[in-house]
Motif scaffolding. Structure first.
Motif, short mmCIF file in Angstrom:
data_model
loop_
_atom_site.label_atom_id
_atom_site.label_comp_id
_atom_site.label_asym_id
_atom_site.label_seq_id
_atom_site.Cartn_x
_atom_site.Cartn_y
_atom_site.Cartn_z
N VAL A 1 73.95 -35.10 -46.63
CA VAL A 1 74.17 -36.24 -46.01
C VAL A 1 75.84 -35.80 -45.76
N PRO A 2 76.28 -36.08 -44.06
CA PRO A 2 77.61 -35.41 -45.17
C PRO A 2 78.67 -36.75 -44.92
N SER A 3 79.42 -37.04 -45.14
CA SER A 3 80.31 -38.29 -45.97
C SER A 3 80.65 -38.48 -44.26
N GLY A 4 80.95 -39.42 -44.37
CA GLY A 4 82.26 -40.50 -43.62
C GLY A 4 81.14 -41.23 -42.45
N LEU A 5 80.12 -41.08 -42.62
CA LEU A 5 78.78 -41.22 -41.84
C LEU A 5 78.41 -43.00 -42.03
N GLY A 6 78.52 -44.21 -40.85
CA GLY A 6 78.38 -45.94 -41.44
C GLY A 6 79.78 -46.14 -40.62
N GLU A 7 79.01 -47.52 -39.78
CA GLU A 7 80.73 -48.41 -39.72
C GLU A 7 80.53 -49.07 -40.07
N PRO A 8 81.89 -50.15 -40.47
CA PRO A 8 82.18 -51.06 -41.48
C PRO A 8 81.95 -52.23 -40.69
N SER B 1 79.36 -27.46 -41.18
CA SER B 1 78.60 -28.13 -39.58
C SER B 1 79.93 -28.87 -38.76
N GLY B 2 81.53 -28.70 -39.49
CA GLY B 2 82.09 -29.92 -37.72
C GLY B 2 82.48 -31.43 -39.05
N PHE B 3 82.45 -30.89 -40.28
CA PHE B 3 82.88 -32.26 -41.18
C PHE B 3 82.85 -31.56 -42.34
N PRO B 4 84.74 -32.41 -43.15
CA PRO B 4 85.17 -31.56 -43.56
C PRO B 4 84.22 -32.07 -44.99
N LYS B 5 84.31 -30.51 -45.86
CA LYS B 5 83.83 -30.86 -47.19
C LYS B 5 84.93 -31.57 -48.26
N ASN C 1 79.23 -41.22 -49.12
CA ASN C 1 80.19 -40.38 -49.90
C ASN C 1 80.01 -38.59 -50.40
N GLY C 2 78.96 -38.38 -49.23
CA GLY C 2 78.28 -37.18 -49.98
C GLY C 2 77.05 -36.81 -50.98
N ALA C 3 76.79 -37.61 -51.45
CA ALA C 3 75.82 -37.60 -52.64
C ALA C 3 74.42 -38.54 -51.83
N PRO C 4 73.58 -37.74 -52.66
CA PRO C 4 72.03 -38.25 -52.06
C PRO C 4 71.78 -40.25 -51.47
N ILE C 5 71.27 -40.20 -50.55
CA ILE C 5 71.23 -41.65 -50.66
C ILE C 5 70.01 -41.26 -50.92
N TYR C 6 69.31 -42.67 -51.23
CA TYR C 6 67.96 -43.27 -52.04
C TYR C 6 67.94 -44.18 -51.79
N PHE C 7 66.52 -45.34 -51.78
CA PHE C 7 66.50 -46.42 -51.40
C PHE C 7 64.76 -46.25 -51.25
N ASN C 8 64.26 -47.62 -51.98
CA ASN C 8 63.17 -48.59 -52.05
C ASN C 8 62.89 -48.77 -50.50
N ILE C 9 60.99 -49.05 -50.06
CA ILE C 9 60.84 -49.69 -49.46
C ILE C 9 59.81 -50.14 -49.99
N THR D 1 107.09 -35.88 -47.26
CA THR D 1 106.07 -36.61 -46.43
C THR D 1 105.01 -35.50 -46.49
N ILE D 2 103.34 -36.63 -46.85
CA ILE D 2 102.10 -36.10 -46.38
C ILE D 2 101.27 -35.99 -45.54
N PRO D 3 100.58 -35.10 -45.99
CA PRO D 3 99.21 -35.70 -44.58
C PRO D 3 98.20 -36.82 -44.77
N LEU D 4 98.89 -37.86 -43.59
CA LEU D 4 97.76 -39.11 -43.40
C LEU D 4 96.44 -39.26 -43.39
N LEU D 5 95.77 -37.94 -42.99
CA LEU D 5 94.48 -37.20 -41.92
C LEU D 5 94.08 -36.41 -42.61
N ALA D 6 93.29 -35.83 -43.10
CA ALA D 6 92.77 -34.71 -43.56
C ALA D 6 92.71 -33.78 -42.40
N GLU D 7 93.11 -32.52 -42.49
CA GLU D 7 93.56 -32.06 -41.38
C GLU D 7 92.20 -30.67 -40.93
#
Length: 416
Positions: free
Chosen positions: A237-244, A300-304, A323-331, A410-416
């Protein structure tokens, strides 16, 4: 309502015993090869009549793509899919007693209270037949996620009644600290889950499968039913998915999973067992991530991600964001409400009586729920991927943004 998703939107239609069930998928990216065969695989895994421990209703659940593709390629326009009901028996529900009683733990009474009318046969929209549209749509989402991002989604049965694949122990009150469980979710495939030695239970352990199958057979023979749990893992799963805040990724996953008929519980990562371990064990320390595939810093368009976690009690989500790690859950799935035993209950006219339900029903739903869980997970991740793509695409049009430290460095504020 009957629509799920924002960017990849799915609307399902149909009742248990109507002429057909299906869905409209809006927002599917154009240019992807897609045929009925891509969708049929998951529908076949979900269909009734697969074994002696599922409902004997014999539906082939053959899907027809009605729109949205041409010459086997998606057009970007709404995709309509239909599955005809062929083995419905509405007369099973029109007996002298079945039409007098709201069936215990069914939606008959609540639908009547809400709408003032209800489907006269089966469960109507509360029936598991409704999930055909979800599975068809999820199969499309799965194909895109696999092709575009290498995402892998695998679910399996982890318990039936009091029979567990990984029972809680004093040492491992949560499976997230159990090395055997962690190895399983890192390697498990659908082919293994559906292997003959694990079928029809779909529990990836021959010994546990035997115990669970016997338990289901015992309840079936007593004209009773039993519940269980399904575990699902989503890898790559790409990191950065989900809305706060209100649309955290685990919140949307919970929404999706608890919308499946017969569900009663959802836990992600360490779950309830994680409440029994101290923070010093539960915390997931960060470590340097491994090299990107083929040496590329982007996939695939997402930063590593530059970092990963040493453990994964968080279940791949922190702060509501992957966060890029496997997502796992129980139902957790409850015992099917329709059983063959006579039950004392009340009629619609408020008179006590005896109901002996008719119809064809599963003694345990968890084996057939496996592909439904996988497809609902795909719908959630697909929608989140498209939301993040939209955000990053808009950001990419802006000049790089820099921040200045007090010392003037100066430092990058966002990953380029």
């Amino acid at each position: 309502m009957s629509t799920f998703g924002n960017y990849f939107r799915v609307t399902t239609y149909g009742e248990s015993h109507c002429r057909s069930v299906g869905c409209i998928v809006d927002g599917c990216p154009p240019g992807m090869q897609l045929t009925e065969e891509d969708v049929q695989t998951q529908l076949t895994r979900r269909r009734p009549g697969q074994s002696a421990i599922t409902t004997p209703r014999n539906e082939q659940d053959t899907v027809e793509i009605q729109s949205g593709t041409e010459f086997g390629v998606t057009l970007g326009t709404p995709i309509g899919m239909r599955v005809m009901n062929k083995d419905q028996r509405p007369k099973d529900y029109g007996s002298s007693t079945m039409d007098l009683y709201p069936r215990p733990s069914h939606a008959d009474w609540t639908y009547l209270e809400k709408y003032g009318v209800k489907a006269s046969s089966g469960g109507g929209r509360s029936s598991a037949r409704e999930t055909i549209g979800r599975v068809a749509a999820g199969a499309i989402a799965e194909k895109y996620l696999r092709l575009a991002h290498g995402v892998e989604i695998v679910a399996f049965v982890s318990s039936v009644g009091n029979q567990f694949l990984f029972p809680p122990t004093p040492e491992h009150p949560t499976a997230s600290t159990n090395p055997e469980f962690l190895k399983l979710i890192s390697d498990i495939t659908r082919e293994q889950v559906d292997a003959p030695e694990f079928f029809p239970v779909r529990c990836p352990s021959k010994e546990a499968t035997g115990r669970m199958k016997k338990l289901v057979e015992d309840f079936r023979d007593r004209k009773d039913s039993i519940g269980g749990t399904v575990t699902c893992v989503i890898r790559n799963v790409p990191s950065g998915l989900g809305e706060p805040c209100f649309d955290k990724l685990e919140a949307i996953l919970a929404h999706a999973m608890l919308s499946i008929p017969a569900t009663k519980a959802f836990e992600i990562g360490s779950g309830f067992g994680g409440c029994q371990v101290p923070g010093s064990i539960h915390n997931d320390p960060f470590i340097k991530a491994g090299a990107a595939p083929n040496g590329s810093e982007k996939t695939s368009g997402f930063p590593k991600p530059r970092l990963t976690t040493k453990t994964n009690n968080s279940g791949g989500i922190q702060g509501g964001i992957s966060n890029g790690a496997p997502i796992y859950f129980n139902i957790g799935f409850k015992p099917p409400a329709t059983i063959g035993q006579a039950q004392t209950t009340s009629t619609y006219d408020e008179e006590e009586g005896i109901l002996e339900a008719k119809g064809r029903h599963d003694p345990c739903v968890v084996p057939r729920a496996v592909p439904i869980v996988e497809c609902m997970a795909a719908l959630v991740i697909m929608d989140a991927v498209m939301a993040q793509h939209a955000r990053q695409s808009a950001r990419s049009l802006l000049p790089p943004l820099k921040a200045t430290r007090p010392a003037g460095e100066t430092i990058p504020l966002l990953a380029e």
